[in-house]
Scaffold this motif. Structure first.
Motif, short mmCIF file in Angstrom:
data_model
loop_
_atom_site.label_atom_id
_atom_site.label_comp_id
_atom_site.label_asym_id
_atom_site.label_seq_id
_atom_site.Cartn_x
_atom_site.Cartn_y
_atom_site.Cartn_z
N ARG A 98 39.56 -13.39 -72.93
CA ARG A 98 39.98 -14.73 -72.51
C ARG A 98 40.13 -14.75 -70.99
N VAL A 99 39.63 -15.84 -70.38
CA VAL A 99 39.70 -16.01 -68.94
C VAL A 99 41.13 -16.38 -68.56
N LYS A 100 41.71 -15.67 -67.60
CA LYS A 100 43.07 -15.93 -67.12
C LYS A 100 43.06 -16.77 -65.84
N GLN A 101 42.05 -16.57 -65.00
CA GLN A 101 41.92 -17.32 -63.74
C GLN A 101 40.46 -17.78 -63.66
N ARG A 111 39.68 -13.85 -63.13
CA ARG A 111 40.33 -12.75 -63.82
C ARG A 111 40.26 -12.99 -65.33
N VAL A 112 40.09 -11.88 -66.07
CA VAL A 112 40.12 -11.93 -67.53
C VAL A 112 41.12 -10.90 -68.03
N GLU A 113 41.59 -11.12 -69.26
CA GLU A 113 42.49 -10.14 -69.88
C GLU A 113 41.69 -9.31 -70.87
N SER A 117 45.39 -5.67 -70.03
CA SER A 117 45.58 -5.80 -68.58
C SER A 117 44.55 -6.79 -68.03
N GLU A 118 44.82 -7.26 -66.83
CA GLU A 118 43.92 -8.23 -66.21
C GLU A 118 42.89 -7.51 -65.35
N ALA A 130 39.85 -21.40 -66.95
CA ALA A 130 40.88 -20.54 -67.53
C ALA A 130 41.12 -20.94 -68.97
N GLY A 131 41.35 -19.97 -69.84
CA GLY A 131 41.57 -20.21 -71.26
C GLY A 131 40.31 -20.13 -72.10
N GLU A 133 37.06 -18.49 -73.86
CA GLU A 133 36.66 -17.16 -74.35
C GLU A 133 35.27 -16.83 -73.83
#
Length: 156
Positions: A98-101, A111-113, A117-118, A130-131, A133
């Motif tokens: 999942r995309v975090k940034q 950034r992805v998780e 961890s990122e 973000a959010g 997949e």
């Protein structure tokens, strides 16, 4: 009981090593204990005398026992022996994250998780919000290269 008797000392150390095999399995410590018992026997029959000869005999008998019986004890004791991937890229490939940034547009990293961890991530040039997949394609240095997943594929 007095521990100045070298025969008794070698025998006790050998038995302690052999009992320690229960705590630390692997088939090596039992062979070191057997080498101690060989030295105790050699001291008992007068084959060796003194600390230097005893230690020399212990080193030689330990090496001979390890080289001779290591395979036998390994089969009897077993152990954890398995082969994992040595190429981390194979483990990364095709994982869903999942995309975090937001990633992009262009080569702007986001950034992805992944695995708790990122990680820095690069996309295909489009903006990935973000959010979303995404699927990991590969790794470029420390950044993961990702692509968006189609809606139909994410439902399956």
């Amino acid at each position: 009981m007095e521990f100045s008797n070298p025969i008794l000392v070698w025998a006790v150390v050998g038995l302690v090593f052999m009992l320690a095999e229960i705590v630390v399995p692997g088939g090596i410590i039992v062979l070191l204990g057997a080498a101690c018992l060989v030295v105790a026997g050699a001291l008992g029959i007068g084959l060796v005398e003194g600390v230097v000869q005893s230690m020399t005999l212990w080193f030689i008998s330990a090496i001979v026992l390890l080289l001779t019986f290591r395979q036998v004890t390994q089969r009897l004791v077993g152990g954890d022996s398995h082969v994992d991937n040595t190429d981390e890229a194979i483990d990364l490939y095709n994982q869903i994250v999942r995309v975090k940034q937001t990633i992009g547009p262009g080569q702007a990293p986001g950034r992805v998780e992944f695995q708790g961890s990122e990680w820095p991530a690069l996309g295909d040039g489009t903006t990935i919000a973000a959010g979303t997949e995404v699927r990991i394609i590969c790794r470029e240095n420390i950044a993961l290269v990702v692509e968006p997943i189609s809606i139909e594929a994410s439902k399956n």
